[in-house]
Design a protein around this motif. Structure first.
Motif, short mmCIF file in Angstrom:
data_model
loop_
_atom_site.label_atom_id
_atom_site.label_comp_id
_atom_site.label_asym_id
_atom_site.label_seq_id
_atom_site.Cartn_x
_atom_site.Cartn_y
_atom_site.Cartn_z
N ALA A 141 14.41 -27.62 -20.49
CA ALA A 141 15.85 -27.47 -20.31
C ALA A 141 16.58 -27.55 -21.65
CB ALA A 141 16.37 -28.53 -19.35
N ILE A 142 16.13 -28.42 -22.53
CA ILE A 142 16.74 -28.53 -23.85
C ILE A 142 16.54 -27.23 -24.63
CG2 ILE A 142 16.55 -29.66 -26.10
CD1 ILE A 142 18.06 -31.33 -24.14
N GLY A 143 15.34 -26.66 -24.56
CA GLY A 143 15.08 -25.40 -25.25
C GLY A 143 15.95 -24.28 -24.74
N ALA A 144 16.11 -24.20 -23.42
CA ALA A 144 16.97 -23.15 -22.85
C ALA A 144 18.42 -23.35 -23.25
CB ALA A 144 16.83 -23.16 -21.33
N TRP A 145 18.87 -24.60 -23.30
CA TRP A 145 20.25 -24.87 -23.70
C TRP A 145 20.49 -24.48 -25.16
CZ3 TRP A 145 21.91 -29.03 -27.05
CH2 TRP A 145 23.30 -29.11 -27.17
N VAL A 146 19.53 -24.78 -26.02
CA VAL A 146 19.66 -24.41 -27.43
C VAL A 146 19.72 -22.90 -27.58
CG1 VAL A 146 18.51 -24.45 -29.68
CG2 VAL A 146 18.59 -26.53 -28.28
N ASP A 147 18.92 -22.17 -26.80
CA ASP A 147 18.92 -20.71 -26.90
C ASP A 147 20.25 -20.10 -26.45
OD1 ASP A 147 16.37 -20.61 -27.89
OD2 ASP A 147 15.43 -20.43 -25.91
N ARG A 148 20.92 -20.74 -25.51
CA ARG A 148 22.18 -20.20 -25.00
C ARG A 148 23.38 -20.59 -25.85
NH1 ARG A 148 20.30 -22.49 -20.13
NH2 ARG A 148 21.93 -24.07 -20.37
N SER A 149 23.26 -21.65 -26.62
CA SER A 149 24.42 -22.21 -27.32
C SER A 149 24.45 -21.74 -28.78
CB SER A 149 24.37 -23.74 -27.29
OG SER A 149 24.28 -24.22 -25.96
N PRO A 150 25.65 -21.73 -29.38
CA PRO A 150 25.74 -21.45 -30.82
C PRO A 150 24.97 -22.50 -31.61
CG PRO A 150 27.90 -21.31 -29.78
CD PRO A 150 26.98 -21.90 -28.76
N ARG A 151 24.22 -22.05 -32.60
CA ARG A 151 23.30 -22.95 -33.29
C ARG A 151 24.02 -24.07 -34.04
NH1 ARG A 151 20.75 -20.49 -30.16
NH2 ARG A 151 18.75 -19.45 -30.51
#
Length: 284
Positions: A141-151
């Motif tokens: 879930a953390i990985g998916a959230w990072v992929d969706r969010s501005p870095r």
């Protein structure tokens, strides 16, 4: 500019003379080498003048070349090589602060928990179990959230959560060590629950920061340059290895030389101070 003549007197053409100063240089020579009132030869004056203008043109060209070299050309992204170099330095420094604080805490927390309950290793084992389980449970879930969010926004949020959580854990354990602990006390039980919860948040935030920085920001900063990417990856790994070796060593020396309370307070202060430094460098 100056055409040579045949015969006696030199012939010249003022084709590139653009100012009265140039005319004076051409007629009188540049620089004047010893005056004399005896009326020098006209051909010598013309030769001196030609050499003077050539000398002056060389000075102008050299100054122009120097000026153009002193101002680096920006790349397609608007950043110069110096800007990119400082960006990499900020990244290395931020990673060093984060990795050092994390390694200090991971080594010291087991010692703090064993000091709080010297008759049992249950708290230390429970802390490690909760940390590992939280990473396994929320890692995808953390990985998916990072992929969706501005870095950049992700990195800033991860910095806030990670440093605040570790500081809260250290502060809670510091309070327990300072005022004593009774395993049958409700305050002790609540404090341990808070420590475990903050530890889970710190691990999740650390995972998000690792994904956003090491696996994404490094690629962005390298900008497709394989040599720069290789250098950055090796530098980041070198920082990690140095922190793994040196941070536990210095933390153990600190605990031995002073006390667990002092070491816990210093770790808490480290995370608070490093947060402001890391966040400031993230803004750059």
């Amino acid at each position: 500019m100056v055409g040579g003549g045949g015969g006696g007197r030199g012939e010249f053409v003022l084709d590139d003379v653009s100012s009265e100063e140039d005319v004076a240089v051409l007629l009188n020579g540049y620089p004047t080498s010893g005056g004399g009132d005896g009326g020098g030869d006209d051909d010598a004056n013309v030769a001196d003048g030609a050499a003077g203008l050539a000398y002056k043109a060389g000075e102008t060209k050299g100054a122009a070349d120097h000026g153009s070299a002193a101002v680096p050309e920006p790349g397609p992204d608007g950043r110069t090589e110096n800007d990119k170099l400082w960006t990499r330095r900020y990244l290395y420094t931020s990673h060093l602060l984060a990795a050092w604080g994390d390694r200090m805490w991971q080594f010291a927390v087991a010692i703090f928990l064993m000091e709080i309950t010297p008759e049992s290793l249950l708290l230390a084992a429970l802390y490690g179990f909760v940390e590992t389980t939280s990473v396994v449970a929320v890692g995808s879930a953390i990985g998916a959230w990072v992929d969706r969010s501005p870095r950049l926004q992700t990195m800033r949020r991860a910095l806030v959560v990670q440093n605040a959580s570790i500081a809260a854990c250290a502060g809670s354990l510091f309070a327990l060590m300072l005022h004593g602990s009774d395993v049958h006390d409700a305050i002790f039980f609540v404090t341990i629950i808070l420590v475990l919860a903050f530890a889970s948040l710190a691990m999740a935030a650390g995972l998000a920061s690792t994904i956003a920085v090491e696996r994404d920001w490094v690629l962005v900063i390298a900008d497709g340059d394989e040599d720069v990417l290789s250098t950055m990856n090796s530098t980041m790994k070198r920082i990690d290895l140095c922190c793994k070796v040196l941070a536990p060593l210095l933390t153990g020396l600190l605990i031995t030389a002073s006390s667990s309370q002092v070491a816990c307070g210093m770790i808490m202060a480290w995370n608070v101070c490093s947060f402001f430094l890391e966040y400031g460098m993230a803004l750059k």
